[in-house]
Design a protein around this motif. Structure first.
Motif, mmCIF file in Angstrom:
data_model
loop_
_atom_site.group_PDB
_atom_site.id
_atom_site.type_symbol
_atom_site.label_atom_id
_atom_site.label_comp_id
_atom_site.label_asym_id
_atom_site.label_seq_id
_atom_site.Cartn_x
_atom_site.Cartn_y
_atom_site.Cartn_z
ATOM 1 N N ASN A 100 9.063 19.954 84.294
ATOM 2 C CA ASN A 100 10.073 19.966 83.232
ATOM 3 C C ASN A 100 9.429 20.101 81.863
ATOM 4 O O ASN A 100 10.018 20.672 80.951
ATOM 5 C CB ASN A 100 10.898 18.669 83.269
ATOM 6 N N THR A 101 8.232 19.521 81.696
ATOM 7 C CA THR A 101 7.534 19.575 80.413
ATOM 8 C C THR A 101 6.041 19.781 80.632
ATOM 9 O O THR A 101 5.511 19.497 81.713
ATOM 10 C CB THR A 101 7.718 18.268 79.601
ATOM 11 N N GLU A 156 7.486 23.483 89.136
ATOM 12 C CA GLU A 156 8.492 22.420 89.225
ATOM 13 C C GLU A 156 8.540 21.559 87.961
ATOM 14 O O GLU A 156 9.422 20.712 87.825
ATOM 15 C CB GLU A 156 8.181 21.523 90.431
ATOM 16 N N GLN A 186 9.919 16.012 88.071
ATOM 17 C CA GLN A 186 10.907 15.137 88.718
ATOM 18 C C GLN A 186 10.858 15.382 90.220
ATOM 19 O O GLN A 186 11.002 16.517 90.682
ATOM 20 C CB GLN A 186 12.306 15.458 88.188
ATOM 21 N N TYR A 192 1.831 17.552 82.845
ATOM 22 C CA TYR A 192 3.082 18.131 83.328
ATOM 23 C C TYR A 192 3.933 16.997 83.877
ATOM 24 O O TYR A 192 3.425 16.153 84.611
ATOM 25 C CB TYR A 192 2.812 19.134 84.454
#
Length: 155
Positions: free
Chosen positions: A20-21, A18, A94, A91
């Motif tokens: 994003n970065t 899940e 969102q 990590y």
């Protein structure tokens, strides 16, 4: 300059799919006194110096001041830091309208995974993902400054 943050243990690696970065963070501390910790951090290709004050009675709110510094300055300051350091991947995930920062630790803290969410007030509601476990907000042994001195592998 008040940070309101809740911290939780993580139950599974589901957050990775899940995220994003993903960014590597290396940090050390010039001062680990709970009244005023001074952290030096290299996060990806950026350097930072951060001062944190003592938490309130819930451990959720505390003073925080941070300034970006050049990476060579951060590297030089890390050389004079107190013994012990933190190496982790962060990590960003969102979940609803909030971003959870999930830290997967390595080295002497390998095996520890915690998630933090910043809030605008201590009472603010937020959606909890299914991989979120026990809340450890305000438990000082989970503070990075303490993990640098008393690593997870020694508990």
């Amino acid at each position: 300059m008040v940070e309101i943050e809740r911290k939780f243990l993580v139950l599974s690696n589901a957050y990775k799919t899940e995220a994003n970065t993903k960014t590597r963070i290396v940090q050390g501390f010039l001062n680990t006194d709970p009244e005023r910790t001074v952290r030096i951090r290299i996060k990806g290709d950026q350097g930072f110096i951060t001062v944190k004050g003592k938490g309130n009675t819930t451990g959720v709110s505390r003073f925080e001041w941070e300034k970006e510094i050049a990476v060579p300055e951060a590297e030089a300051l890390l050389k004079i830091a107190e013994p012990g350091s933190i190496d982790k991947f962060r990590y960003e995930v969102q979940v609803g309208k909030h971003i959870f920062e999930v830290d997967e630790f390595f080295g002497e803290n390998e095996g520890l995974i915690v998630a933090e969410v910043e809030l605008s007030s201590e009472e603010e509601a937020f959606e909890k993902p299914n991989w979120l476990g026990e809340e450890v907000s305000g438990i000082t042994k989970y503070y990075n400054s303490q993990l640098s001195k008393n690593p997870f592998k020694k508990w």
